[in-house]
Scaffold this motif. Structure first.
Motif, short mmCIF file in Angstrom:
data_model
loop_
_atom_site.label_atom_id
_atom_site.label_comp_id
_atom_site.label_asym_id
_atom_site.label_seq_id
_atom_site.Cartn_x
_atom_site.Cartn_y
_atom_site.Cartn_z
N PHE A 17 0.83 -1.21 0.00
CA PHE A 17 0.00 0.00 0.00
C PHE A 17 0.86 1.27 0.00
CE2 PHE A 17 -2.65 3.14 2.32
CZ PHE A 17 -3.77 3.14 1.52
N THR A 18 1.60 1.52 1.07
CA THR A 18 2.45 2.70 1.11
C THR A 18 3.54 2.62 0.05
OG1 THR A 18 2.05 3.08 3.47
CG2 THR A 18 4.04 4.05 2.53
N GLY A 19 4.08 1.45 -0.17
CA GLY A 19 5.14 1.28 -1.15
C GLY A 19 4.71 1.54 -2.58
N SER A 20 3.40 1.59 -2.82
CA SER A 20 2.91 1.85 -4.18
C SER A 20 2.91 3.34 -4.50
CB SER A 20 1.49 1.31 -4.34
OG SER A 20 0.54 2.13 -3.68
N LEU A 21 3.12 4.18 -3.51
CA LEU A 21 3.03 5.63 -3.70
C LEU A 21 3.93 6.13 -4.84
CD1 LEU A 21 3.01 7.03 -0.06
CD2 LEU A 21 1.54 7.88 -1.88
N ARG A 22 3.40 7.02 -5.63
CA ARG A 22 4.25 7.76 -6.56
C ARG A 22 5.11 8.71 -5.73
NH1 ARG A 22 -0.76 9.75 -10.41
NH2 ARG A 22 -1.29 7.72 -11.32
N ILE A 23 6.35 8.90 -6.13
CA ILE A 23 7.23 9.77 -5.36
C ILE A 23 6.69 11.20 -5.34
CG2 ILE A 23 8.77 10.17 -7.34
CD1 ILE A 23 9.71 10.02 -3.56
N ALA A 24 6.10 11.65 -6.44
CA ALA A 24 5.52 12.99 -6.47
C ALA A 24 4.36 13.11 -5.48
CB ALA A 24 5.05 13.34 -7.88
N THR A 25 3.57 12.06 -5.38
CA THR A 25 2.45 12.08 -4.43
C THR A 25 2.96 12.12 -3.00
OG1 THR A 25 0.98 10.89 -5.94
CG2 THR A 25 0.45 10.78 -3.60
N LEU A 26 3.99 11.35 -2.69
CA LEU A 26 4.55 11.38 -1.34
C LEU A 26 5.00 12.79 -0.98
CD1 LEU A 26 5.60 10.04 1.25
CD2 LEU A 26 7.76 9.64 0.04
N ARG A 27 5.66 13.44 -1.89
CA ARG A 27 6.13 14.80 -1.62
C ARG A 27 4.97 15.76 -1.40
NH1 ARG A 27 10.67 14.20 -6.41
NH2 ARG A 27 12.14 12.92 -5.20
N GLU A 86 -4.50 3.30 -11.37
CA GLU A 86 -4.19 4.04 -12.60
C GLU A 86 -2.85 3.60 -13.17
OE1 GLU A 86 -6.51 8.20 -11.34
OE2 GLU A 86 -4.31 8.05 -11.23
N ASP A 87 -1.85 3.46 -12.31
CA ASP A 87 -0.53 3.06 -12.78
C ASP A 87 -0.55 1.64 -13.34
OD1 ASP A 87 0.53 5.52 -12.11
OD2 ASP A 87 1.20 4.86 -10.13
N ASP A 88 -1.25 0.75 -12.67
CA ASP A 88 -1.35 -0.61 -13.17
C ASP A 88 -2.07 -0.65 -14.51
OD1 ASP A 88 -1.30 -3.50 -11.08
OD2 ASP A 88 -0.04 -1.73 -10.89
N GLY A 280 6.26 -8.99 -9.65
CA GLY A 280 5.66 -7.92 -8.87
C GLY A 280 6.63 -6.79 -8.65
N ALA A 281 6.09 -5.60 -8.35
CA ALA A 281 6.92 -4.41 -8.15
C ALA A 281 7.25 -4.18 -6.69
CB ALA A 281 6.22 -3.18 -8.72
N ASP A 282 6.48 -4.78 -5.77
CA ASP A 282 6.75 -4.72 -4.33
C ASP A 282 6.57 -3.31 -3.78
OD1 ASP A 282 7.41 -5.50 -1.80
OD2 ASP A 282 9.37 -6.32 -2.29
N ASP A 283 7.62 -2.49 -3.81
CA ASP A 283 7.59 -1.14 -3.26
C ASP A 283 8.21 -0.15 -4.25
OD1 ASP A 283 6.55 -1.63 -0.51
OD2 ASP A 283 8.40 -2.79 -0.29
N PRO A 284 7.47 0.22 -5.29
CA PRO A 284 8.04 1.15 -6.28
C PRO A 284 8.53 2.46 -5.67
CG PRO A 284 5.98 0.21 -7.07
CD PRO A 284 6.12 -0.21 -5.64
N LEU A 285 7.91 2.88 -4.57
CA LEU A 285 8.30 4.13 -3.94
C LEU A 285 9.78 4.13 -3.57
CD1 LEU A 285 7.63 6.87 -2.60
CD2 LEU A 285 7.10 5.59 -0.52
N LEU A 286 10.29 3.00 -3.08
CA LEU A 286 11.67 2.92 -2.63
C LEU A 286 12.60 2.27 -3.64
CD1 LEU A 286 11.22 2.06 1.15
CD2 LEU A 286 11.54 4.29 0.07
N PHE A 287 12.04 1.46 -4.55
CA PHE A 287 12.89 0.76 -5.50
C PHE A 287 12.96 1.45 -6.86
CE2 PHE A 287 11.30 -3.12 -2.97
CZ PHE A 287 12.22 -2.87 -1.97
N ARG A 290 8.21 0.19 -11.46
CA ARG A 290 6.90 -0.39 -11.29
C ARG A 290 6.81 -1.74 -12.01
NH1 ARG A 290 4.69 4.21 -8.84
NH2 ARG A 290 2.92 2.97 -8.15
N LEU A 291 5.61 -2.22 -12.21
CA LEU A 291 5.42 -3.58 -12.72
C LEU A 291 6.01 -3.77 -14.11
CD1 LEU A 291 4.15 -6.40 -12.40
CD2 LEU A 291 2.04 -5.45 -13.35
#
Length: 344
Positions: A17-27, A86-88, A280-287, A290-291
């Motif tokens: 869930f949190t790991g799916s965040l777009r970096i722009a969204t987190l900011r 949306e990203d998927d 799987g992409a797991d945590d795109p936010l940190l890695f 994406r998929l």
């Protein structure tokens, strides 16, 4: 001919869930709530990670917790689900199982029940809006008491279903080196009685023995990662016999230091052994990927032909908890992609 991997129908079974965040969204969320982000989530993104020792895992977990602390209200939670769908959808994923521990967000929305209901409701909304159907995995944490896992299993069972906007599986995540797998057996039994798939993490930071522990105590339908089973041919053969799908996340494996290069992830070895695999992409936010990037790596770093890439997509679909009609439709779509004589 090179077929478009974005056009390849697929399912996405390993996304946090949190790991799916777009970096722009987190900011944006950090600005919204007046929170400061470290350099690793600003100008130095994606961060340099290595979690094969305690210090490395602590840094990874600290960054994850920093991101999670930016999710502070219902609107934030709904945005995460919607943007993940949306990203998927843009990458050809038509079924997404997003994994969440509602405990983390409960303080901001009135408890674990409202937290899971927000995620489920938005999963249904996002399904209608994007065309990518979204199911939910409720995951317990290995670093919390096993009784907490039982509470979450009972909660998950109340919302069990086989379609978008329902809980489809029960998982166990966080540092594999923590906790005793056997102590979580009761929670997985509770989930299984409710009809939920068993999808614990095992076999990334720890080797074959930890995969065996999961097999012995958690009766997995899928394993989050499971990639280290490649080190034990007998164990790998047992996984194949039992039809356990491996959720292989190459970007995670390399970012966390399990392998030095994407080409070292034993993807081809697992395929040749007959394993069912769902990338799987797991945590795109940190890695930082994406998929679609996982499929691109399979083509580029492992030299997989389109027939093998199609089989990876089939593995994700067959291993999913998508409704039967959708699985049939997606498998037919994979066949059509493969039969195309020009790039879609």
């Amino acid at each position: 001919m090179t077929r478009s991997l974005a056009a390849l129908p697929k399912a996405h079974l390993h996304l946090h869930f949190t790991g799916s965040l777009r970096i722009a969204t987190l900011r944006e969320l950090a600005d919204k709530h007046g929170l400061r982000l470290p350099a690793a989530l600003l100008q130095d993104w994606p961060p340099t990670l290595r979690a094969t020792d305690e210090r490395g895992w602590f840094r990874f977990q600290r960054l994850y917790d920093t991101a999670r602390a930016c999710v502070r209200d219902e609107a934030d939670m709904r945005r995460i689900v919607r943007e993940a769908a949306e990203d998927d959808a843009s990458e050809g994923s038509r079924w997404l199982e997003i994994q969440v521990d509602p405990t983390s967000y409960a303080p901001f929305v009135g408890g674990i029940t409202p937290a899971i209901e927000i995620v489920l409701d938005e999963a249904a909304v996002a399904t209608a809006a994007t065309g990518t159907q979204v199911g939910v995995i409720v995951a317990a944490s290995r670093i919390r008491h096993p009784l907490d896992a039982r509470t979450l299993a009972r909660l998950a069972g109340q919302y069990a279903g086989d379609g978008p906007g329902t809980v489809v599986a029960f998982g166990l995540s966080n540092d594999e080196r923590r906790g005793d797998t056997a102590q979580f057996e009761r929670a997985f039994q509770i989930a299984a009685r409710a009809g939920l798939a068993s999808v614990p993490h095992a076999g990334e930071l720890l080797g074959p023995s930890h995969v065996q522990d999961a097999l012995d105590h958690l009766a997995p339908d899928r394993l989050g990662h499971g990639v280290r089973a490649a080190e034990d041919p007998a164990l790998l053969a047992a996984l194949v016999r039992r039809g356990v799908t491996l959720e292989v996340c190459p970007a995670s494996n390399v970012a966390l230091g399990v392998y030095d290069e994407l080409s070292q992830v034993p993807l081809r070895q697992l395929l040749e052994a007959g394993a069912s695999i769902a990338l799987g992409a797991d945590d795109p936010l940190l890695f930082g990927s994406r998929l679609l990037a996982q499929y691109e790596s399979a083509r580029r770093d492992h030299g997989l032909a389109d027939e093998q890439l199609a089989e990876l997509a089939r593995g994700s679909i067959r291993g999913s908890r998508a409704p039967e009609g959708l699985r049939t439709e997606l498998l037919a779509g994979v066949d059509s992609w493969l039969a195309a004589t020009s790039s879609p």
